[in-house]
Design an enzyme around this catalytic site. Structure first.
Site, mmCIF file in Angstrom:
data_model
loop_
_atom_site.group_PDB
_atom_site.id
_atom_site.type_symbol
_atom_site.label_atom_id
_atom_site.label_comp_id
_atom_site.label_asym_id
_atom_site.label_seq_id
_atom_site.Cartn_x
_atom_site.Cartn_y
_atom_site.Cartn_z
ATOM 1 N N ARG A 169 -9.616 37.809 98.982
ATOM 2 C CA ARG A 169 -10.402 39.023 99.239
ATOM 3 C C ARG A 169 -9.589 40.032 100.036
ATOM 4 N NH1 ARG A 169 -15.069 38.048 96.976
ATOM 5 N NH2 ARG A 169 -15.851 35.902 97.009
ATOM 6 N N ASP A 170 -9.751 41.314 99.668
ATOM 7 C CA ASP A 170 -9.093 42.392 100.407
ATOM 8 C C ASP A 170 -9.675 42.451 101.815
ATOM 9 O OD1 ASP A 170 -7.435 45.167 99.407
ATOM 10 O OD2 ASP A 170 -8.518 45.283 101.307
ATOM 11 N N ILE A 171 -8.807 42.667 102.808
ATOM 12 C CA ILE A 171 -9.232 42.676 104.208
ATOM 13 C C ILE A 171 -10.082 43.907 104.529
ATOM 14 C CG2 ILE A 171 -7.287 43.946 105.230
ATOM 15 C CD1 ILE A 171 -7.109 41.705 107.333
ATOM 16 N N ASN A 201 -1.856 49.889 91.959
ATOM 17 C CA ASN A 201 -1.220 51.057 92.567
ATOM 18 C C ASN A 201 0.279 50.814 92.580
ATOM 19 O OD1 ASN A 201 -3.714 52.282 93.117
ATOM 20 N ND2 ASN A 201 -3.918 51.139 95.025
ATOM 21 N N GLU A 229 0.793 50.467 99.105
ATOM 22 C CA GLU A 229 1.099 50.235 100.525
ATOM 23 C C GLU A 229 1.789 48.901 100.759
ATOM 24 O OE1 GLU A 229 -2.639 50.720 102.518
ATOM 25 O OE2 GLU A 229 -2.599 52.911 102.305
ATOM 26 N N VAL A 230 1.485 47.919 99.942
ATOM 27 C CA VAL A 230 2.103 46.591 100.086
ATOM 28 C C VAL A 230 2.974 46.360 98.849
ATOM 29 C CG1 VAL A 230 1.706 44.116 100.297
ATOM 30 C CG2 VAL A 230 0.164 45.727 101.447
ATOM 31 N N HIS A 280 0.178 43.498 93.242
ATOM 32 C CA HIS A 280 -1.166 42.937 93.322
ATOM 33 C C HIS A 280 -2.100 43.746 92.443
ATOM 34 C CE1 HIS A 280 -0.414 45.820 96.548
ATOM 35 N NE2 HIS A 280 -1.667 46.222 96.419
ATOM 36 N N HIS A 308 -5.859 44.940 91.956
ATOM 37 C CA HIS A 308 -7.141 45.079 92.643
ATOM 38 C C HIS A 308 -8.242 44.815 91.619
ATOM 39 C CE1 HIS A 308 -5.724 47.384 96.299
ATOM 40 N NE2 HIS A 308 -4.729 47.673 95.484
HETATM 41 P P1 5GP Z 1 -2.142 48.971 97.878
HETATM 42 O O1 5GP Z 1 -2.454 50.251 98.598
HETATM 43 O O2 5GP Z 1 -0.732 48.498 98.162
HETATM 44 O O3 5GP Z 1 -2.451 49.029 96.399
HETATM 45 O O4 5GP Z 1 -3.159 47.903 98.427
HETATM 46 C C1 5GP Z 1 -2.910 47.102 99.544
HETATM 47 C C2 5GP Z 1 -4.220 46.421 99.883
HETATM 48 O O5 5GP Z 1 -3.939 45.333 100.731
HETATM 49 C C3 5GP Z 1 -5.219 47.338 100.604
HETATM 50 O O6 5GP Z 1 -6.430 47.429 99.860
HETATM 51 C C4 5GP Z 1 -5.412 46.638 101.966
HETATM 52 O O7 5GP Z 1 -6.752 46.719 102.439
HETATM 53 C C5 5GP Z 1 -4.997 45.209 101.658
HETATM 54 N N1 5GP Z 1 -4.452 44.475 102.800
HETATM 55 C C6 5GP Z 1 -3.548 44.959 103.718
HETATM 56 N N2 5GP Z 1 -3.250 43.997 104.606
HETATM 57 C C7 5GP Z 1 -3.967 42.894 104.251
HETATM 58 C C8 5GP Z 1 -4.075 41.571 104.798
HETATM 59 O O8 5GP Z 1 -3.441 41.201 105.800
HETATM 60 N N3 5GP Z 1 -4.926 40.711 104.175
HETATM 61 C C9 5GP Z 1 -5.640 41.065 103.069
HETATM 62 N N4 5GP Z 1 -6.444 40.144 102.532
HETATM 63 N N5 5GP Z 1 -5.553 42.292 102.518
HETATM 64 C C10 5GP Z 1 -4.730 43.197 103.099
#
Ligand code: 5GP
Ligand code: ZN
Length: 119
Positions: free
Chosen positions: A30-32, A88, A96-97, A101, A103
């Site tokens: 699950r997303d945090i 993304n 961001e990560v 991944h 979503h």
């Molecule tokens: P992006 O913007 O890279 O597509 O999405 C990164 C996602 O990772 C965001 O929706 C953010 O809420 C989620 N996220 C960031 N840090 C963590 C974490 O430590 N644990 C979990 N489960 N999700 C995270």
């Protein structure tokens, strides 16, 4: 990658996450900071920076990520009303990560595909 990458650390069990599904090659958790009633992230356990490098580097593994995302959507009861699957990618994509991944978003109408219209 390993210790520098947040999602590699989640895969390694070094950072806790609420795991909803695991296969030999993928992990779903699950997303945090959920952006919808259901918001699950699906990653390959092996590190790829984004969906472009994954899709070109290991198309079979990309397919396994999709299969896990579909199983999560079914488990979460999203198949009837529908859901959104999103990768993304890079700066314009808002990534961001930098461990690829998917979503899996659902549980309510998700609105327009983009937050704003682009001129
Ligand atoms: P992006 O913007 O890279 O597509 O999405 C990164 C996602 O990772 C965001 O929706 C953010 O809420 C989620 N996220 C960031 N840090 C963590 C974490 O430590 N644990 C979990 N489960 N999700 C995270
Ligand atoms: Zn990683």
């Amino acid at each position: 990658m390993g210790s520098d990458c947040l999602f590699c650390r989640i895969v390694a069990g070094e950072i806790p996450a609420t795991v909803v599904r695991e296969t030999p090659t993928t992990l779903a958790f699950r997303d945090i900071d959920p952006k919808a009633p259901v918001h699950v992230l699906v990653v390959p356990k092996e590190h790829y920076a984004d969906v472009a490098t994954l899709g070109q580097g290991d198309p079979a593994l990309a397919g396994e990520v999709l299969a896990t995302a579909a199983a999560v959507a079914e488990d979460e009861g999203l198949l009837g009303d529908g859901f959104r699957l999103m990768f993304n990618t890079g700066a314009y994509g808002g990534q961001e990560v930098f461990h690829v991944h998917a979503h899996v978003l659902g549980g309510a109408p998700l609105g327009p595909m983009l937050a704003r219209n682009l001129g």
